[in-house]
Design an enzyme around this catalytic site. Structure first.
Site, PDB file in Angstrom:
ATOM      1  N   GLY A 173       0.858  -1.189   0.084  1.00 56.99           N
ATOM      2  CA  GLY A 173      -0.001   0.073   0.067  1.00 56.99           C
ATOM      3  C   GLY A 173       0.741   1.199   0.061  1.00 56.99           C
TER       4      GLY A 173
ATOM      5  N   ASP B  27       1.174   3.405   4.672  1.00 57.23           N
ATOM      6  CA  ASP B  27      -0.158   3.869   3.981  1.00 57.23           C
ATOM      7  C   ASP B  27      -0.986   4.123   5.036  1.00 57.23           C
ATOM      8  OD1 ASP B  27      -0.371   1.042   4.694  1.00 57.23           O
ATOM      9  OD2 ASP B  27      -1.296   0.740   2.723  1.00 57.23           O
TER      10      ASP B  27
ATOM     11  N   LYS C  90      -6.293   5.981  11.482  1.00 58.91           N
ATOM     12  CA  LYS C  90      -7.620   6.184  12.083  1.00 58.91           C
ATOM     13  C   LYS C  90      -7.497   6.088  13.587  1.00 58.91           C
ATOM     14  CE  LYS C  90      -9.500   2.979   8.169  1.00 58.91           C
ATOM     15  NZ  LYS C  90      -9.956   1.706   8.048  1.00 58.91           N
TER      16      LYS C  90
ATOM     17  N   PHE D  33     -13.596   2.670   5.509  1.00 63.06           N
ATOM     18  CA  PHE D  33     -12.691   1.927   4.771  1.00 63.06           C
ATOM     19  C   PHE D  33     -12.121   2.667   3.507  1.00 63.06           C
ATOM     20  CE2 PHE D  33     -11.704  -0.920   1.086  1.00 63.06           C
ATOM     21  CZ  PHE D  33     -10.749  -1.673   1.700  1.00 63.06           C
TER      22      PHE D  33
ATOM     23  N   ASP E 200      -5.778  -0.686  -1.598  1.00 65.27           N
ATOM     24  CA  ASP E 200      -6.637  -1.389  -2.695  1.00 65.27           C
ATOM     25  C   ASP E 200      -7.991  -1.935  -1.813  1.00 65.27           C
ATOM     26  OD1 ASP E 200      -5.281  -3.341  -0.637  1.00 65.27           O
ATOM     27  OD2 ASP E 200      -6.185  -4.717  -1.977  1.00 65.27           O
TER      28      ASP E 200
HETATM   29  P1  5GP Z   1      -3.432  -2.554  11.400  1.00 63.81           P
HETATM   30  O1  5GP Z   1      -2.404  -3.681  11.494  1.00 63.81           O
HETATM   31  O2  5GP Z   1      -3.234  -1.236  11.804  1.00 63.81           O
HETATM   32  O3  5GP Z   1      -4.965  -2.843  11.622  1.00 63.81           O
HETATM   33  O4  5GP Z   1      -3.669  -2.437   9.564  1.00 63.81           O
HETATM   34  C1  5GP Z   1      -2.742  -1.947   8.809  1.00 63.81           C
HETATM   35  C2  5GP Z   1      -2.818  -2.266   7.505  1.00 63.81           C
HETATM   36  O5  5GP Z   1      -4.142  -2.805   7.037  1.00 63.81           O
HETATM   37  C3  5GP Z   1      -2.599  -1.343   6.547  1.00 63.81           C
HETATM   38  O6  5GP Z   1      -1.338  -1.167   6.237  1.00 63.81           O
HETATM   39  C4  5GP Z   1      -3.557  -1.630   5.169  1.00 63.81           C
HETATM   40  O7  5GP Z   1      -2.780  -2.612   4.642  1.00 63.81           O
HETATM   41  C5  5GP Z   1      -4.698  -2.329   5.810  1.00 63.81           C
HETATM   42  N1  5GP Z   1      -5.885  -1.412   5.980  1.00 63.81           N
HETATM   43  C6  5GP Z   1      -6.206  -0.815   7.247  1.00 63.81           C
HETATM   44  N2  5GP Z   1      -7.170   0.114   6.834  1.00 63.81           N
HETATM   45  C7  5GP Z   1      -7.350  -0.094   5.469  1.00 63.81           C
HETATM   46  C8  5GP Z   1      -8.425   0.888   4.733  1.00 63.81           C
HETATM   47  O8  5GP Z   1      -8.997   1.571   5.271  1.00 63.81           O
HETATM   48  N3  5GP Z   1      -8.089   0.445   3.479  1.00 63.81           N
HETATM   49  C9  5GP Z   1      -7.303  -0.282   2.762  1.00 63.81           C
HETATM   50  N4  5GP Z   1      -7.313  -0.452   1.666  1.00 63.81           N
HETATM   51  N5  5GP Z   1      -6.299  -1.095   3.870  1.00 63.81           N
HETATM   52  C10 5GP Z   1      -6.445  -0.780   5.077  1.00 63.81           C
END
Ligand code: 5GP
Length: 177
Positions: free
Chosen positions: A45, A101, A132, A154, A161
């Site tokens: 990402g 990202d 977030k 999201f 993606d």
């Molecule tokens: P975490 O471990 O912080 O919950 O998730 C991080 C990863 O989840 C990010 O690097 C990304 O790949 C994915 N992710 C989290 N939120 C989103 C979102 O709103 N959209 C997309 N496309 N990917 C997300």
């Protein structure tokens, strides 16, 4: 705009992203002067964010990538983190800036920070384009640079993606249905 079965609308326009990335780069140029940092982009990402940010760096710096995924193409996070790519550079004694990202629960990032720290870097900080805050499960003190704080929604575009689609979009979109 539709991607597969979901509908999206623009949340952050390309011009606003460019302005913010420029500000982040200026801050990093100042704060890392004389330290030759290593940027570690978290694939997939972050690829556009990394490209745009490092083009604006005027101090000497290195760029590499790692790949950690917790989403597997859907819209909700899973606890399991899969490490796809090992780091190919020696980071001991170096100043590391992780480029993400988006930080959602923060689980992916916490895992990566702990893993990097076992290689004895001089410092580790994180620069994430999106955060977030409402979803963050524990505070991450290394998360010093954030492009935009967004709601618990999201998003796709600018590298992010939905089912591997939408990474090419210049703007960032949020899901509306
Ligand atoms: P975490 O471990 O912080 O919950 O998730 C991080 C990863 O989840 C990010 O690097 C990304 O790949 C994915 N992710 C989290 N939120 C989103 C979102 O709103 N959209 C997309 N496309 N990917 C997300």
């Amino acid at each position: 705009m539709k991607i597969a079965d979901l509908t999206f609308e623009v949340l952050i326009e390309a011009g606003s992203i460019a302005k913010r990335v420029d500000q982040l780069a200026q801050q990093l140029n100042t704060e890392y002067a004389g330290r030759t940092p290593i940027f570690i982009g978290v694939l997939n990402g972050s690829f556009l964010f990394v490209a745009d940010l490092v083009k604006r760096m005027t101090i000497p710096c290195e760029v590499t990538f790692t790949k950690l995924a917790s989403y597997y193409g859907g819209t909700s996070t899973t606890r399991k983190i899969r490490e796809d790519i090992e780091l190919s550079v020696d980071i001991s004694g170096r100043h590391i800036i992780i480029l993400e990202d988006i930080v959602d629960t923060g689980n992916t990032l916490s895992y990566l920070i702990e893993k990097l720290k076992t290689h004895a870097p001089a410092s580790v900080q994180v620069c994430s384009l999106l955060l977030k805050p409402g979803k963050l499960e524990s505070s991450i003190e290394e998360l010093r640079y954030v492009g935009f704080e967004i709601e618990n929604e999201f998003v796709v575009g600018y590298g992010l993606d939905y089912q591997e689609l939408g990474r090419n979009l210049p703007d960032i979109y949020r899901q509306i249905s």
